[in-house]
Every structure is written in C-alpha cells, then in structure tokens.
Design a protein around this motif. Structure first.
Motif, PDB file in Angstrom:
ATOM      1  N   LEU A 259      -6.709   1.020  10.689  1.00 15.37           N
ATOM      2  CA  LEU A 259      -6.062  -0.151  10.099  1.00 15.37           C
ATOM      3  C   LEU A 259      -7.060  -1.056   9.374  1.00 15.37           C
ATOM      4  O   LEU A 259      -6.814  -1.435   8.226  1.00 15.37           O
ATOM      5  N   PRO A 260      -8.196  -1.434   9.982  1.00 17.93           N
ATOM      6  CA  PRO A 260      -9.120  -2.325   9.259  1.00 17.93           C
ATOM      7  C   PRO A 260      -9.648  -1.710   7.975  1.00 17.93           C
ATOM      8  O   PRO A 260      -9.698  -2.364   6.937  1.00 17.93           O
ATOM      9  N   THR A 261     -10.051  -0.442   8.037  1.00 19.01           N
ATOM     10  CA  THR A 261     -10.667   0.184   6.877  1.00 19.01           C
ATOM     11  C   THR A 261      -9.686   0.330   5.728  1.00 19.01           C
ATOM     12  O   THR A 261      -9.996   0.012   4.573  1.00 19.01           O
ATOM     13  N   VAL A 262      -8.474   0.810   6.014  1.00 17.02           N
ATOM     14  CA  VAL A 262      -7.480   1.001   4.963  1.00 17.02           C
ATOM     15  C   VAL A 262      -7.043  -0.333   4.383  1.00 17.02           C
ATOM     16  O   VAL A 262      -7.016  -0.521   3.158  1.00 17.02           O
ATOM     17  N   ALA A 263      -6.725  -1.295   5.255  1.00 19.17           N
ATOM     18  CA  ALA A 263      -6.225  -2.584   4.778  1.00 19.17           C
ATOM     19  C   ALA A 263      -7.283  -3.343   3.991  1.00 19.17           C
ATOM     20  O   ALA A 263      -7.027  -3.821   2.874  1.00 19.17           O
ATOM     21  N   VAL A 264      -8.480  -3.461   4.570  1.00 18.17           N
ATOM     22  CA  VAL A 264      -9.543  -4.205   3.885  1.00 18.17           C
ATOM     23  C   VAL A 264      -9.989  -3.465   2.624  1.00 18.17           C
ATOM     24  O   VAL A 264     -10.294  -4.083   1.605  1.00 18.17           O
ATOM     25  N   GLY A 265     -10.008  -2.118   2.686  1.00 17.56           N
ATOM     26  CA  GLY A 265     -10.398  -1.352   1.508  1.00 17.56           C
ATOM     27  C   GLY A 265      -9.448  -1.571   0.337  1.00 17.56           C
ATOM     28  O   GLY A 265      -9.885  -1.725  -0.808  1.00 17.56           O
ATOM     29  N   LEU A 266      -8.142  -1.613   0.610  1.00 21.51           N
ATOM     30  CA  LEU A 266      -7.164  -1.841  -0.459  1.00 21.51           C
ATOM     31  C   LEU A 266      -7.164  -3.293  -0.926  1.00 21.51           C
ATOM     32  O   LEU A 266      -7.157  -3.568  -2.133  1.00 21.51           O
ATOM     33  N   LEU A 267      -7.172  -4.218   0.033  1.00 26.49           N
ATOM     34  CA  LEU A 267      -7.134  -5.632  -0.342  1.00 26.49           C
ATOM     35  C   LEU A 267      -8.444  -6.079  -0.996  1.00 26.49           C
ATOM     36  O   LEU A 267      -8.457  -7.060  -1.744  1.00 26.49           O
TER      37      LEU A 267
END
Length: 242
Positions: free
Chosen positions: A23-31
C-alpha cells in the motif's frame, strides 16, 4: 486530485489485500507524480494505519504473534527514531535504489525456491536487529518491506498468519513514521479531504484483495507474492536511477 487519490488508494488497497503489503509504495509512488513525496506520505498515514490494524487483527490471535515478534516490534520503534534523527536529510533516492535491488534479489531467490528459515531460539536477538534495520530503512525510503518481510517469511508461518504478521509489523512502523512526520511538520489540516477519500478507497480495495486471496491456492499465492516483490523492487531501483 481527489479522484486520483481515490484511484491510487483503491489499487494499493487491492494489492495489500492480496499479498499483505504494497500500500505505501503503490500509493506514494502514484501520488508522487502529482505532489511532493512528503505530502503523499502524510496522506498515507491514516489509511495505512487503519488497514494495517485491520490486517493485524484478522486471521487469529494477534497476541500469539506479538509474543513471538515483540523484539522485532521494539526494534522497529527504536530504528525509526534513529532514522528520523540521523537519516531524515539523506539522499532517499540512493537508499530507495539499493532497497529495490535487495528486493529483486530476495524475490528471485523465492521464485527459485531458495528458502531461508529462522530457528525459534534465534528469534529474540535476530528479530530485534531486523526490526532496528527495518525502522531505519522505513524513514530513509518510506517503504516498510526490508528486511522485515524476508525475516517474517523465514519464520515459516502459513499464508494467513504471514499476512497478519506483516500487518502487525506495518502497524508499528506506521505509528512511529507518523510521529516522525509530525515532528518534521509535514502533517497539516489542509490534507483532511484527501485523507478521508483515501480512508474510504483503501479499505474497499483491501476487501476486494482479500476476496481474491481466499480464492487462490497456496502455491499460486506464493508465486504472486514473490512476483509482486520483484515488481516492487524493480520500481524502486529504476526510480532511484532515473
């Protein structure tokens, strides 16, 4: 912006529901394509905490896992404080790149069935060292994965207990990272609307991911787990290089 936040956290929540992490990697990576990384990380804190607590409580007695993991959890707290004090102003790109390389190596070892095992008698002292390192790496990179994920996988837990153990580890990491961000002045009331949207989207995605996990065979889950770590590692390594 709110639509982008909703889409990013729904996708990240779905991945987390299937394999227990990401969750952190995908969310922060996209945002991170739309806003500064520190702002994206601040939006992440509340939905990450809620989904991690949920993940930690589902699947059996969490107290049994806490008794087995206590030294690791203490190490995470100490390591996060150390990282906040000493590593907050270092070059996160370089750290993320090497973290990505390490994840790629670990994922390839898993895909080729090279398995590591931690003896029960070594879990106390080794868990503390792993937690200390994980906490430090979390502050430097914003990713909770190494070396905590390989260590928990080496405890030979079954599929659901592994996901629950990851939830416990990530809960402690999220709380201590939130304290570090608050100390650095990155938590603002102006982020309330994106946080609420993320808090709705991430659990919805997590429910979908859990339904998928319940319908796959253990061997399929194992392969998907390591392929996901491989993709995560490649993403981090390439982001650090570019």
């Amino acid at each position: 912006m709110l639509a982008a936040v909703a889409a990013a956290f729904f996708l990240a929540g779905t991945i987390k529901g299937v394999i227990g992490l990401g969750l952190p990697t995908v969310a922060v990576g996209l945002l991170g394509l739309l806003m500064p990384p520190a702002q994206a990380a601040a939006i992440l804190i509340v939905p990450s905490l809620v989904t991690n607590i949920w993940q930690a409580l589902v699947g059996g007695s969490a107290l049994e896992l806490i008794r087995r993991m206590w030294s690791m959890l203490v190490g995470i707290c100490i390591g996060t404080v150390f990282g906040a004090v000493w590593l907050a102003h270092t070059d996160g790109r370089g750290a993320a790149m090497w973290l990505g390389v390490a994840l790629v190596v670990y994922a390839l070892l898993g895909l080729f069935n090279v398995h590591f095992s931690v003896p029960r008698r070594s879990e106390g002292w080794l868990g503390f060292i792993i937690g200390l390192t994980t906490g430090t790496v979390t502050v430097a990179t914003g990713v909770f994965a190494l070396p905590g994920v390989p260590y928990l996988h080496a405890l030979n837990l079954d599929r659901d207990r592994l996901v629950q153990a990851l939830g416990l580890s990530f809960t402690v990491s999220t709380v201590t990272l939130a304290a570090a961000l608050f100390y650095a002045g990155e938590m603002h009331t102006s982020l309330a609307a994106p946080v609420v949207v993320a808090l709705i989207a991430a659990p919805l995605g997590m429910v979908l991911g859990q339904l998928v996990r319940q319908r796959v065979r253990p061997e399929t889950f194992r392969k998907f787990f390591f392929f996901s770590l491989l993709a995560l590692g490649l993403h981090l390594a390439l982001r650090g290089l570019l």
